[in-house]
Write a protein that holds these residues in place. Structure first.
Motif, PDB file in Angstrom:
ATOM      1  N   ILE A 192       0.853  -1.187   0.000  1.00  0.00           N
ATOM      2  CA  ILE A 192       0.000   0.000   0.000  1.00  0.00           C
ATOM      3  C   ILE A 192       0.889   1.236   0.000  1.00  0.00           C
ATOM      4  O   ILE A 192       2.118   1.132   0.078  1.00  0.00           O
ATOM      5  CB  ILE A 192      -0.942   0.004   1.221  1.00  0.00           C
ATOM      6  CG1 ILE A 192      -0.131   0.078   2.525  1.00  0.00           C
ATOM      7  CG2 ILE A 192      -1.817  -1.251   1.219  1.00  0.00           C
ATOM      8  CD1 ILE A 192      -0.983   0.194   3.787  1.00  0.00           C
ATOM      9  N   GLY A 193       0.276   2.407  -0.095  1.00  0.00           N
ATOM     10  CA  GLY A 193       1.116   3.593  -0.075  1.00  0.00           C
ATOM     11  C   GLY A 193       0.363   4.884  -0.189  1.00  0.00           C
ATOM     12  O   GLY A 193      -0.876   4.936  -0.150  1.00  0.00           O
ATOM     13  N   MET A 194       1.147   5.963  -0.343  1.00  0.00           N
ATOM     14  CA  MET A 194       0.572   7.302  -0.431  1.00  0.00           C
ATOM     15  C   MET A 194       1.485   8.190  -1.264  1.00  0.00           C
ATOM     16  O   MET A 194       2.707   7.996  -1.299  1.00  0.00           O
ATOM     17  CB  MET A 194       0.379   7.893   0.968  1.00  0.00           C
ATOM     18  CG  MET A 194       1.576   7.805   1.877  1.00  0.00           C
ATOM     19  SD  MET A 194       1.151   8.270   3.579  1.00  0.00           S
ATOM     20  CE  MET A 194       2.629   7.732   4.447  1.00  0.00           C
ATOM     21  N   PHE A 195       0.862   9.139  -1.948  1.00  0.00           N
ATOM     22  CA  PHE A 195       1.580  10.151  -2.707  1.00  0.00           C
ATOM     23  C   PHE A 195       1.435  11.466  -1.969  1.00  0.00           C
ATOM     24  O   PHE A 195       0.317  11.914  -1.694  1.00  0.00           O
ATOM     25  CB  PHE A 195       1.010  10.278  -4.120  1.00  0.00           C
ATOM     26  CG  PHE A 195       1.548  11.473  -4.871  1.00  0.00           C
ATOM     27  CD1 PHE A 195       2.827  11.448  -5.405  1.00  0.00           C
ATOM     28  CD2 PHE A 195       0.781  12.617  -5.024  1.00  0.00           C
ATOM     29  CE1 PHE A 195       3.332  12.554  -6.085  1.00  0.00           C
ATOM     30  CE2 PHE A 195       1.266  13.727  -5.707  1.00  0.00           C
ATOM     31  CZ  PHE A 195       2.548  13.689  -6.232  1.00  0.00           C
ATOM     32  N   ALA A 196       2.573  12.091  -1.639  1.00  0.00           N
ATOM     33  CA  ALA A 196       2.569  13.343  -0.873  1.00  0.00           C
ATOM     34  C   ALA A 196       2.892  14.516  -1.787  1.00  0.00           C
ATOM     35  O   ALA A 196       3.889  14.487  -2.516  1.00  0.00           O
ATOM     36  CB  ALA A 196       3.580  13.259   0.258  1.00  0.00           C
ATOM     37  N   SER A 197       2.077  15.535  -1.733  1.00  0.00           N
ATOM     38  CA  SER A 197       2.283  16.711  -2.574  1.00  0.00           C
ATOM     39  C   SER A 197       3.374  17.626  -2.024  1.00  0.00           C
ATOM     40  O   SER A 197       3.943  18.426  -2.763  1.00  0.00           O
ATOM     41  CB  SER A 197       0.975  17.499  -2.704  1.00  0.00           C
ATOM     42  OG  SER A 197       0.529  17.924  -1.421  1.00  0.00           O
ATOM     43  N   HIS A 198       3.651  17.531  -0.720  1.00  0.00           N
ATOM     44  CA  HIS A 198       4.648  18.381  -0.079  1.00  0.00           C
ATOM     45  C   HIS A 198       5.705  17.512   0.606  1.00  0.00           C
ATOM     46  O   HIS A 198       5.519  16.306   0.785  1.00  0.00           O
ATOM     47  CB  HIS A 198       3.996  19.321   0.931  1.00  0.00           C
ATOM     48  CG  HIS A 198       3.167  20.401   0.306  1.00  0.00           C
ATOM     49  ND1 HIS A 198       2.075  20.127  -0.496  1.00  0.00           N
ATOM     50  CD2 HIS A 198       3.284  21.758   0.349  1.00  0.00           C
ATOM     51  CE1 HIS A 198       1.553  21.273  -0.930  1.00  0.00           C
ATOM     52  NE2 HIS A 198       2.261  22.272  -0.427  1.00  0.00           N
ATOM     53  N   ALA A 199       6.793  18.149   0.999  1.00  0.00           N
ATOM     54  CA  ALA A 199       7.876  17.417   1.662  1.00  0.00           C
ATOM     55  C   ALA A 199       7.443  16.991   3.066  1.00  0.00           C
ATOM     56  O   ALA A 199       6.676  17.703   3.749  1.00  0.00           O
ATOM     57  CB  ALA A 199       9.124  18.297   1.746  1.00  0.00           C
ATOM     58  N   TRP A 200       7.954  15.842   3.486  1.00  0.00           N
ATOM     59  CA  TRP A 200       7.634  15.342   4.838  1.00  0.00           C
ATOM     60  C   TRP A 200       8.576  15.989   5.845  1.00  0.00           C
ATOM     61  O   TRP A 200       9.781  15.743   5.859  1.00  0.00           O
ATOM     62  CB  TRP A 200       7.789  13.826   4.897  1.00  0.00           C
ATOM     63  CG  TRP A 200       6.703  13.071   4.174  1.00  0.00           C
ATOM     64  CD1 TRP A 200       6.806  12.431   2.986  1.00  0.00           C
ATOM     65  CD2 TRP A 200       5.368  12.866   4.618  1.00  0.00           C
ATOM     66  NE1 TRP A 200       5.616  11.840   2.641  1.00  0.00           N
ATOM     67  CE2 TRP A 200       4.695  12.094   3.637  1.00  0.00           C
ATOM     68  CE3 TRP A 200       4.636  13.256   5.754  1.00  0.00           C
ATOM     69  CZ2 TRP A 200       3.373  11.704   3.741  1.00  0.00           C
ATOM     70  CZ3 TRP A 200       3.314  12.878   5.861  1.00  0.00           C
ATOM     71  CH2 TRP A 200       2.682  12.105   4.869  1.00  0.00           C
ATOM     72  N   ASN A 201       7.984  16.848   6.694  1.00  0.00           N
ATOM     73  CA  ASN A 201       8.695  17.508   7.788  1.00  0.00           C
ATOM     74  C   ASN A 201       7.809  17.495   9.019  1.00  0.00           C
ATOM     75  O   ASN A 201       6.582  17.604   8.909  1.00  0.00           O
ATOM     76  CB  ASN A 201       9.013  18.973   7.447  1.00  0.00           C
ATOM     77  CG  ASN A 201      10.169  19.116   6.489  1.00  0.00           C
ATOM     78  OD1 ASN A 201      11.292  18.749   6.826  1.00  0.00           O
ATOM     79  ND2 ASN A 201       9.897  19.637   5.288  1.00  0.00           N
ATOM     80  N   VAL A 202       8.420  17.408  10.200  1.00  0.00           N
ATOM     81  CA  VAL A 202       7.632  17.522  11.424  1.00  0.00           C
ATOM     82  C   VAL A 202       6.930  18.867  11.413  1.00  0.00           C
ATOM     83  O   VAL A 202       7.555  19.914  11.225  1.00  0.00           O
ATOM     84  CB  VAL A 202       8.522  17.375  12.678  1.00  0.00           C
ATOM     85  CG1 VAL A 202       7.690  17.618  13.939  1.00  0.00           C
ATOM     86  CG2 VAL A 202       9.159  16.000  12.723  1.00  0.00           C
ATOM     87  N   ASN A 203       5.619  18.836  11.602  1.00  0.00           N
ATOM     88  CA  ASN A 203       4.818  20.049  11.478  1.00  0.00           C
ATOM     89  C   ASN A 203       3.719  20.033  12.520  1.00  0.00           C
ATOM     90  O   ASN A 203       3.023  19.012  12.671  1.00  0.00           O
ATOM     91  CB  ASN A 203       4.211  20.115  10.064  1.00  0.00           C
ATOM     92  CG  ASN A 203       3.774  21.503   9.677  1.00  0.00           C
ATOM     93  OD1 ASN A 203       3.076  22.174  10.433  1.00  0.00           O
ATOM     94  ND2 ASN A 203       4.180  21.925   8.491  1.00  0.00           N
ATOM     95  N   PRO A 204       3.529  21.143  13.246  1.00  0.00           N
ATOM     96  CA  PRO A 204       2.485  21.153  14.278  1.00  0.00           C
ATOM     97  C   PRO A 204       1.071  21.078  13.709  1.00  0.00           C
ATOM     98  O   PRO A 204       0.135  20.678  14.410  1.00  0.00           O
ATOM     99  CB  PRO A 204       2.721  22.488  14.998  1.00  0.00           C
ATOM    100  CG  PRO A 204       3.436  23.341  14.000  1.00  0.00           C
ATOM    101  CD  PRO A 204       4.288  22.402  13.214  1.00  0.00           C
ATOM    102  N   ALA A 205       0.881  21.460  12.459  1.00  0.00           N
ATOM    103  CA  ALA A 205      -0.447  21.445  11.836  1.00  0.00           C
ATOM    104  C   ALA A 205      -0.423  20.524  10.620  1.00  0.00           C
ATOM    105  O   ALA A 205       0.639  20.221  10.058  1.00  0.00           O
ATOM    106  CB  ALA A 205      -0.847  22.854  11.419  1.00  0.00           C
ATOM    107  N   SER A 206      -1.594  20.067  10.230  1.00  0.00           N
ATOM    108  CA  SER A 206      -1.673  19.291   8.996  1.00  0.00           C
ATOM    109  C   SER A 206      -1.411  20.208   7.808  1.00  0.00           C
ATOM    110  O   SER A 206      -1.632  21.428   7.885  1.00  0.00           O
ATOM    111  CB  SER A 206      -3.043  18.628   8.871  1.00  0.00           C
ATOM    112  OG  SER A 206      -4.057  19.607   8.831  1.00  0.00           O
ATOM    113  N   TYR A 207      -0.958  19.649   6.714  1.00  0.00           N
ATOM    114  CA  TYR A 207      -0.616  20.460   5.543  1.00  0.00           C
ATOM    115  C   TYR A 207      -0.778  19.604   4.286  1.00  0.00           C
ATOM    116  O   TYR A 207      -1.338  18.504   4.339  1.00  0.00           O
ATOM    117  CB  TYR A 207       0.796  21.037   5.678  1.00  0.00           C
ATOM    118  CG  TYR A 207       1.910  20.004   5.757  1.00  0.00           C
ATOM    119  CD1 TYR A 207       2.770  19.796   4.690  1.00  0.00           C
ATOM    120  CD2 TYR A 207       2.106  19.235   6.908  1.00  0.00           C
ATOM    121  CE1 TYR A 207       3.791  18.863   4.749  1.00  0.00           C
ATOM    122  CE2 TYR A 207       3.127  18.305   6.994  1.00  0.00           C
ATOM    123  CZ  TYR A 207       3.965  18.111   5.901  1.00  0.00           C
ATOM    124  OH  TYR A 207       4.978  17.184   5.972  1.00  0.00           O
TER     125      TYR A 207
END
Length: 569
Positions: free
Chosen positions: A435-450
């Motif tokens: 299974i998997g996912m496509f991310a439109s933005h870079a994966w960074n620790v973030n306090p809010a969803s993005y």
């Protein structure tokens, strides 16, 4: 004399059968192709006469490619086109073929798993051609697939349903490199061998109807009434190249003639076959559809007494004996051009059923990939990606096998790249899903969803499915629901997720040690549990993340340079 002037010998790349050498008094074993001709015009005339008699099988490879080269390149002297079929030209043809293969399949391993494009024939009929009509052994089917893939992706042919059968017949006497080169010469505009667009194909069908009506009103009325003159009713002729209408040896004999004369011979055969049914027999026919009409023709052509050699008397009546019954090349081209407007107005919308070209991947001994290796996985990913990213290839940037089983390591490897694909091996008991996912933005620790609505969830194995995000305007004032729906990417120090719902679960969620994961339906994605129904929680096997590399220039898609990094100043 030079060995390079000798003709190449035929080779059966479809069935792997031996092709025996036969004595032939009118062809030698080296150039010139036609012996004793005083000039090019006489050479062509004699070549046509000999092809009407039928070519010796061991010379078909050389004569077929040389004949097509001559027709497609009338500006070249015969000495040059004859050389196409010689040993001296073999290296050039093979190098062009290898270049085409490398362009289509940057990773050679993908050649074995390639899916043949149908070029308008439909995948159902193409599978029937391969598995039932001939049928073709596995190795032969691979050769056919490679030729069709190269013609679609290198030459740019999208719609030419005649090509799969023609390519198959060529491969019965040629290596794939020669078959590909022969078809490439055939689609030259000056040669008029086959229709190479949907508009041209429907123009051929309409032109045939025009000449049937002109030739015999009685046959026209019967064929028109049962639908045999509609484009879909002409499939046995224009889509399947007479392969269901003639015995195999007769089809090959016709190839000898057709590859010299082009579409003129094509229309002669198509128009002459209907004459096998007399006007008296027409009156006794009870036809329900176009197939019942062609079955009546088959009763004639598959009769033991029928051969193409005998039928040539009907195709090519002696001069002066009968008024011209068939269009010459000039008349035919005029008719085909004239009917292009009708074709443009009446052809249906074409939807290519062929799976897309699989994404390539960067091969590296330091970064061996695991989950993205199967070609069908990468073919589905190419289908699901946004249009702007379809011509990219995968480059491994994170793997639990290389960088360790850690969310921190994942962020460290992925934090510079937008548009990443994450593949996850989800294990539930004795079953495994990818299974998997496509991310439109870079994966960074973030306090809010993005992220944004280009994100999607997917399963590549088993039962491949993609779950794209969609907005919901019905509850536009329900801010809480909209906020949940727009939790595209969630990147915390203790978990990673995509998608959310009102119960507090996610479309995909991985813990910080990449040991346990879960998958529930998420608002906006409307996905099922990705590992399978009722398999919400799973153990995590291998996890891999890929950035995307543009094929055109090798640059990384969405790489974020750290322009504000002041270290070292």
């Amino acid at each position: 004399m030079s060995e390079n002037s000798k003709f190449v010998q035929s080779q059966d790349s479809i069935f792997g059968l031996d092709i025996t050498k036969e004595k032939c008094g009118w062809f030698g074993d080296r150039t010139p192709l036609v012996l004793g001709a005083k000039n090019d015009k006489q050479s062509l005339k004699r070549l046509k006469q000999k092809c009407h008699l039928g070519l010796p099988p061991h010379l078909r490879c050389a004569v077929w490619i040389s004949s097509v080269a001559r027709a497609a390149n009338p500006q070249l002297p015969v000495t040059e086109t004859d050389a196409y079929g010689t040993i001296g030209n073999k290296k050039s043809i093979e190098s062009k073929w290898e270049f085409a293969l490398n362009a289509v399949f940057p990773n050679p391993a993908d050649r074995d798993d390639a899916v043949a494009p149908d070029l308008g024939l439909t995948q159902e009929v193409l599978n029937q051609l391969i598995h039932n009509d001939y049928p073709i052994p596995e190795d032969g089917a691979k050769q056919l697939t490679l030729v069709l893939c190269a013609l679609q992706q290198v030459v740019g042919i999208e719609y030419s349903p005649t090509i799969p059968d023609i390519a198959t017949l060529l491969l019965t006497h040629m290596p794939a490199s020669y078959a590909s080169q022969t078809v490439r010469e055939m689609i030259n505009d000056t040669s008029q061998f086959i229709p190479v667009s949907q508009k041209e194909y429907y123009s051929w069908c309409k032109s045939y109807e025009f000449y049937v009506q002109k030739q015999s009103s009685a046959h026209y009325k019967v064929m028109e009434s049962c639908g045999a003159l509609k484009p879909e009713g002409l499939d046995p002729i224009f889509k399947r190249f007479f392969t269901s209408m003639l015995k195999r040896k007769d089809v090959l004999h016709f190839m000898d003639i057709y590859l010299v004369e082009g579409c003129k011979a094509y229309f002669r055969l198509a128009l002459s076959l209907i004459k096998l049914i007399s006007k008296k027999e027409l009156k006794a026919l009870t036809l329900t559809d176009s197939e019942s009409w062609w079955n009546e023709i088959r009763k004639k052509t598959f009769h033991p007494d029928f051969t193409l050699a005998k039928h040539l008397d009907l195709m090519y009546p002696k001069a002066g004996k009968v008024v011209k019954l068939y269009p010459n090349r000039k008349m035919l081209r005029r008719a085909l051009k004239y009917h292009e407007k009708w074709a443009a107005d009446n052809m249906p919308i074409y939807v290519d059923e062929t799976p897309p070209k699989p994404m390539g991947y960067i091969i590296s001994d330091d970064k061996p990939i695991t989950l993205a290796k199967p070609t069908i996985f990468r073919s589905n990913l190419a289908k699901w990606l946004p249009v702007s990213l379809k011509t990219t290839k995968l480059d491994l940037i994170y793997s639990t096998e290389i960088h360790g089983r850690s969310l921190a390591a994942f962020y460290n490897q992925c934090n510079r790249y937008k548009n990443t694909i994450v593949l996850i091996e989800a294990i539930v008991g004795n079953t495994t899903a990818t299974i998997g996912m496509f991310a439109s933005h870079a994966w960074n620790v973030n306090p809010a969803s993005y992220g944004d609505g280009e994100c999607f969830l997917f399963r590549v194995d088993p039962d491949p499915k993609c779950f794209n995000w969609t907005p919901d305007f019905s509850g536009i004032d329900d801010f809480e629901s909209q906020a949940i729906r727009e939790q595209y990417m969630v990147a915390k120090s203790d978990f990673l997720a995509m998608g959310a719902n009102s119960e507090g679960t996610n479309g995909i969620r991985l813990d910080q040690d990449f040991i346990n994961g879960e998958s529930y339906s998420a608002l906006g994605f409307d996905n099922e549990p990705l590992p399978g129904q009722d398999r919400n929680k799973f153990d995590i096997g291998v996890v891999e993340a890929y950035r995307l590399i543009r094929e055109v220039d090798g640059s990384a898609v969405g790489e974020e340079d750290k322009v504000w990094d002041l270290n070292g100043l």
